[in-house]
Design a protein around this motif. Structure first.
Motif, short mmCIF file in Angstrom:
data_model
loop_
_atom_site.label_atom_id
_atom_site.label_comp_id
_atom_site.label_asym_id
_atom_site.label_seq_id
_atom_site.Cartn_x
_atom_site.Cartn_y
_atom_site.Cartn_z
N PHE A 184 27.84 47.14 37.98
CA PHE A 184 26.79 47.72 37.16
C PHE A 184 27.36 48.45 35.94
O PHE A 184 28.33 49.14 36.08
N PRO A 185 26.80 48.30 34.72
CA PRO A 185 25.56 47.57 34.41
C PRO A 185 25.80 46.09 34.06
O PRO A 185 24.87 45.44 33.60
N ASN A 186 27.00 45.60 34.26
CA ASN A 186 27.25 44.18 33.97
C ASN A 186 26.53 43.28 34.99
O ASN A 186 26.25 43.71 36.10
N PRO A 187 26.29 42.02 34.61
CA PRO A 187 25.87 41.05 35.62
C PRO A 187 26.95 40.95 36.70
O PRO A 187 28.12 41.28 36.46
N VAL A 188 26.59 40.50 37.88
CA VAL A 188 27.58 40.39 38.98
C VAL A 188 28.65 39.38 38.65
O VAL A 188 29.70 39.35 39.30
N TRP A 189 28.41 38.53 37.62
CA TRP A 189 29.41 37.53 37.20
C TRP A 189 30.29 38.08 36.09
O TRP A 189 31.15 37.37 35.57
N ASP A 235 30.63 42.32 48.34
CA ASP A 235 30.33 43.35 47.33
C ASP A 235 28.83 43.64 47.22
O ASP A 235 28.44 44.66 46.66
N TYR A 236 28.02 42.68 47.71
CA TYR A 236 26.56 42.78 47.54
C TYR A 236 25.85 42.43 48.84
O TYR A 236 25.40 41.31 49.03
N ILE A 280 19.15 39.61 43.47
CA ILE A 280 20.25 40.54 43.71
C ILE A 280 19.79 41.97 43.47
O ILE A 280 19.41 42.33 42.35
N PRO A 281 19.82 42.80 44.52
CA PRO A 281 19.51 44.22 44.31
C PRO A 281 20.70 44.90 43.65
O PRO A 281 21.83 44.79 44.13
N ALA A 315 26.18 51.17 49.80
CA ALA A 315 25.96 51.09 51.25
C ALA A 315 24.63 50.41 51.57
O ALA A 315 23.65 50.60 50.84
N ALA A 316 24.61 49.64 52.64
CA ALA A 316 23.38 48.98 53.10
C ALA A 316 23.14 49.39 54.55
O ALA A 316 24.08 49.72 55.28
#
Lengths: 139, 139
Positions: free
Chosen positions: A102-107, A29-30, A93-94, A117-118
């Motif tokens: 977003f906007p929550n923390p990744v947890w 996901d990241y 974490i970008p 996309a990267a």
């Protein structure tokens, strides 16, 4: 005692020296989720000397700068938690307004399913950016 | 533009100077949840000078040390997120194996309902511990 971050690199190593390493986490996901992992098995920042605290934060913030340079995120998230693996490591974490949490923390609660996309050559770009940010050259 | 951390202290102020402040957050599940808030409206750590980055981290880690002294947590969690309020602030959270989310991050799934007990005079103890840790005296 067995420790995941003593026994394994903890991700794809982008840079390392005798003190710490920068790895890209395996987080689909990241894609730009990096970690800065102290090599020694130490639990808390305040278990380090002031000089080592400063040295580790210089690497963490060089990683933040490299991620900003390569991915231009909407926000950077920094965290050192270690509740599950009490071996000092920083999450860098970008975050993007269209990323899965977003906007929550990744947890936190997931908001959508598609990663931001990267670039396909992300590791090479990050390695070059870390080098240009002077990771490991001291200050 | 309106910003919660420009317009309000963001919690019970335990210590402050011209650069930053230490507040106890209003988090009933986490009585010792402190925040270090930069006074200036700046978004990312890497928007600060290296000297200011180091100064802010010295306060964050003095807060970590004070929390360890007063509460003896099982783990400290540090995080600078700012997805909702992009004004530089650090969460410094004492974690206990019997706290509501352990071992998850406090932003993750809740595991139980009762907060870990805290001393009734927590603010006074934390103010004294911050002073003894040398918060704001530079280094």
């Amino acid at each position: 005692m067995s420790c995941l971050l003593c026994d394994t690199p903890g991700g794809t190593v982008l840079w390392q020296d005798g003190f710490c390493r920068v790895v890209r986490a395996d987080e689909p996901d990241y894609p730009g989720f990096l970690r800065v992992i102290l090599n020694a098995h130490i639990k808390e920042m305040t278990d380090l000397s002031a000089a080592d605290q400063a040295a580790l934060m210089r690497v963490v913030l060089a990683v933040e700068a490299a991620l900003r340079e390569v991915m231009a995120p909407d926000k950077i998230n920094l965290a050192s938690l270690g509740n599950v693996v009490p071996h000092l490591h920083w999450h860098v974490i970008p975050r993007f307004t269209d990323d899965p949490h977003f906007p929550n923390p990744v947890w936190g609660a997931k908001q959508r399913s598609t990663p931001h996309a990267a670039p396909p050559d992300l590791d090479a770009l990050l390695r070059a950016a870390l080098y240009s940010q002077g990771v490991g050259r001291g200050s």
